[in-house]
Design a protein around this motif. Structure first.
Motif, PDB file in Angstrom:
ATOM      1  N   GLU A   1       1.330   6.711  -1.423  1.00 52.01           N
ATOM      2  CA  GLU A   1       2.415   7.012  -0.495  1.00 52.01           C
ATOM      3  C   GLU A   1       2.776   8.491  -0.668  1.00 52.01           C
ATOM      4  O   GLU A   1       2.825   9.005  -1.789  1.00 52.01           O
ATOM      5  CB  GLU A   1       3.618   6.129  -0.807  1.00 52.01           C
ATOM      6  CG  GLU A   1       4.717   6.235   0.199  1.00 52.01           C
ATOM      7  CD  GLU A   1       5.860   5.278  -0.081  1.00 52.01           C
ATOM      8  OE1 GLU A   1       6.977   5.575   0.390  1.00 52.01           O
ATOM      9  OE2 GLU A   1       5.646   4.263  -0.763  1.00 52.01           O
TER      10      GLU A   1
ATOM     11  N   LEU B   1      -8.392  13.444  -4.340  1.00 53.43           N
ATOM     12  CA  LEU B   1      -8.145  12.840  -3.034  1.00 53.43           C
ATOM     13  C   LEU B   1      -8.472  13.873  -1.968  1.00 53.43           C
ATOM     14  O   LEU B   1      -7.893  14.960  -1.960  1.00 53.43           O
ATOM     15  CB  LEU B   1      -6.687  12.389  -2.920  1.00 53.43           C
ATOM     16  CG  LEU B   1      -6.307  11.582  -1.686  1.00 53.43           C
ATOM     17  CD1 LEU B   1      -7.022  10.236  -1.686  1.00 53.43           C
ATOM     18  CD2 LEU B   1      -4.806  11.364  -1.645  1.00 53.43           C
TER      19      LEU B   1
ATOM     20  N   THR C   1      -6.781   3.250  -3.312  1.00 52.52           N
ATOM     21  CA  THR C   1      -5.873   3.171  -2.173  1.00 52.52           C
ATOM     22  C   THR C   1      -5.185   4.518  -1.995  1.00 52.52           C
ATOM     23  O   THR C   1      -5.000   5.274  -2.949  1.00 52.52           O
ATOM     24  CB  THR C   1      -4.805   2.086  -2.385  1.00 52.52           C
ATOM     25  OG1 THR C   1      -4.052   2.413  -3.553  1.00 52.52           O
ATOM     26  CG2 THR C   1      -5.419   0.722  -2.550  1.00 52.52           C
ATOM     27  N   ARG C   2      -4.812   4.810  -0.782  1.00 56.72           N
ATOM     28  CA  ARG C   2      -4.132   6.068  -0.490  1.00 56.72           C
ATOM     29  C   ARG C   2      -2.690   5.983  -0.991  1.00 56.72           C
ATOM     30  O   ARG C   2      -1.953   5.070  -0.625  1.00 56.72           O
ATOM     31  CB  ARG C   2      -4.165   6.329   1.008  1.00 56.72           C
ATOM     32  CG  ARG C   2      -3.608   7.666   1.403  1.00 56.72           C
ATOM     33  CD  ARG C   2      -3.853   7.892   2.893  1.00 56.72           C
ATOM     34  NE  ARG C   2      -3.192   9.071   3.357  1.00 56.72           N
ATOM     35  CZ  ARG C   2      -3.722  10.285   3.334  1.00 56.72           C
ATOM     36  NH1 ARG C   2      -4.934  10.458   2.849  1.00 56.72           N
ATOM     37  NH2 ARG C   2      -3.064  11.320   3.787  1.00 56.72           N
TER      38      ARG C   2
ATOM     39  N   LEU D   1      -1.715  14.700   1.835  1.00 60.18           N
ATOM     40  CA  LEU D   1      -0.605  13.823   2.214  1.00 60.18           C
ATOM     41  C   LEU D   1       0.440  14.653   2.961  1.00 60.18           C
ATOM     42  O   LEU D   1       1.004  15.593   2.400  1.00 60.18           O
ATOM     43  CB  LEU D   1       0.026  13.202   0.967  1.00 60.18           C
ATOM     44  CG  LEU D   1      -0.890  12.381   0.075  1.00 60.18           C
ATOM     45  CD1 LEU D   1      -0.170  11.991  -1.208  1.00 60.18           C
ATOM     46  CD2 LEU D   1      -1.383  11.153   0.815  1.00 60.18           C
TER      47      LEU D   1
ATOM     48  N   ASN E   1       5.502   6.549  -5.882  1.00 58.91           N
ATOM     49  CA  ASN E   1       4.396   5.725  -6.373  1.00 58.91           C
ATOM     50  C   ASN E   1       4.602   5.323  -7.833  1.00 58.91           C
ATOM     51  O   ASN E   1       5.301   6.008  -8.575  1.00 58.91           O
ATOM     52  CB  ASN E   1       3.077   6.495  -6.242  1.00 58.91           C
ATOM     53  CG  ASN E   1       2.773   6.821  -4.796  1.00 58.91           C
ATOM     54  OD1 ASN E   1       2.406   5.953  -4.029  1.00 58.91           O
ATOM     55  ND2 ASN E   1       2.952   8.081  -4.414  1.00 58.91           N
TER      56      ASN E   1
ATOM     57  N   SER F   1      -1.889  18.364  -1.439  1.00 56.99           N
ATOM     58  CA  SER F   1      -3.235  17.949  -1.833  1.00 56.99           C
ATOM     59  C   SER F   1      -3.201  17.461  -3.276  1.00 56.99           C
ATOM     60  O   SER F   1      -2.574  18.083  -4.131  1.00 56.99           O
ATOM     61  CB  SER F   1      -4.214  19.114  -1.714  1.00 56.99           C
ATOM     62  OG  SER F   1      -4.316  19.522  -0.375  1.00 56.99           O
TER      63      SER F   1
END
Length: 155
Positions: free
Chosen positions: A31, A138, A28-29, A142, A62, A134
């Motif tokens: 926060e 991922l 999941t991405r 963000l 997170n 970064s």
């Protein structure tokens, strides 16, 4: 080919499910961290370029660590771009943790001139800190953004 007995086939399936459940937070991405301007310090000024140190407070909302591989950012004053910068090889931000990091930004004579030419209303100036972080592993960075105002004549 012999048929699989139910208890022999279910063991690898159970192991796979446990592995996927343990790695689910990576699927999941996360926060985006909260990034705020803590301080701005002039380091070097030449005729064409000025270097500043930005002290940034980064907070991780997170429940897992964020291994930061790099950042890009820009500082705007009164709606105009003032300075830009990039950083890499930053520390891992612990789960629900925060830290103040120091990064550099660069401005130029034209940006200083634009600020002096139209400084705003004289009572306060607005600023915005925008950029992206970064994370290792991922692909998509963000984004973050923080805006504020600083009174020149506090009452």
């Amino acid at each position: 080919m012999p048929r699989c007995r139910s208890h022999r086939c279910s063991l690898p399936a159970l192991a796979l499910l446990l592995l996927l459940a343990g790695c689910s937070h990576f699927l999941t991405r996360p926060e985006a961290p909260s990034v705020s301007l803590n301080n701005l310090q002039l380091v070097e000024a030449t005729l064409f370029e000025q270097r500043y140190l930005l002290h940034l407070r980064i907070q991780n909302p997170n429940n897992f660590d964020l291994p930061i591989s790099g950042m890009s950012y820009r500082l705007l004053l009164n709606g105009r771009e003032f300075a830009t910068g990039v950083s890499r090889d930053l520390e891992t931000l612990p789960a629900y943790g925060e830290q103040v990091i120091t990064v550099s930004v660069v401005s130029n004579l034209l940006r200083i001139y634009e600020q002096l030419r139209s400084p705003g209303d004289g009572e306060a100036f607005s600023y915005a800190l925008e950029g992206s972080i970064s994370l290792q592993g991922l692909r998509a960075p963000l984004p973050f953004s923080q805006r504020g105002e600083l009174a020149l004549n506090p009452r």
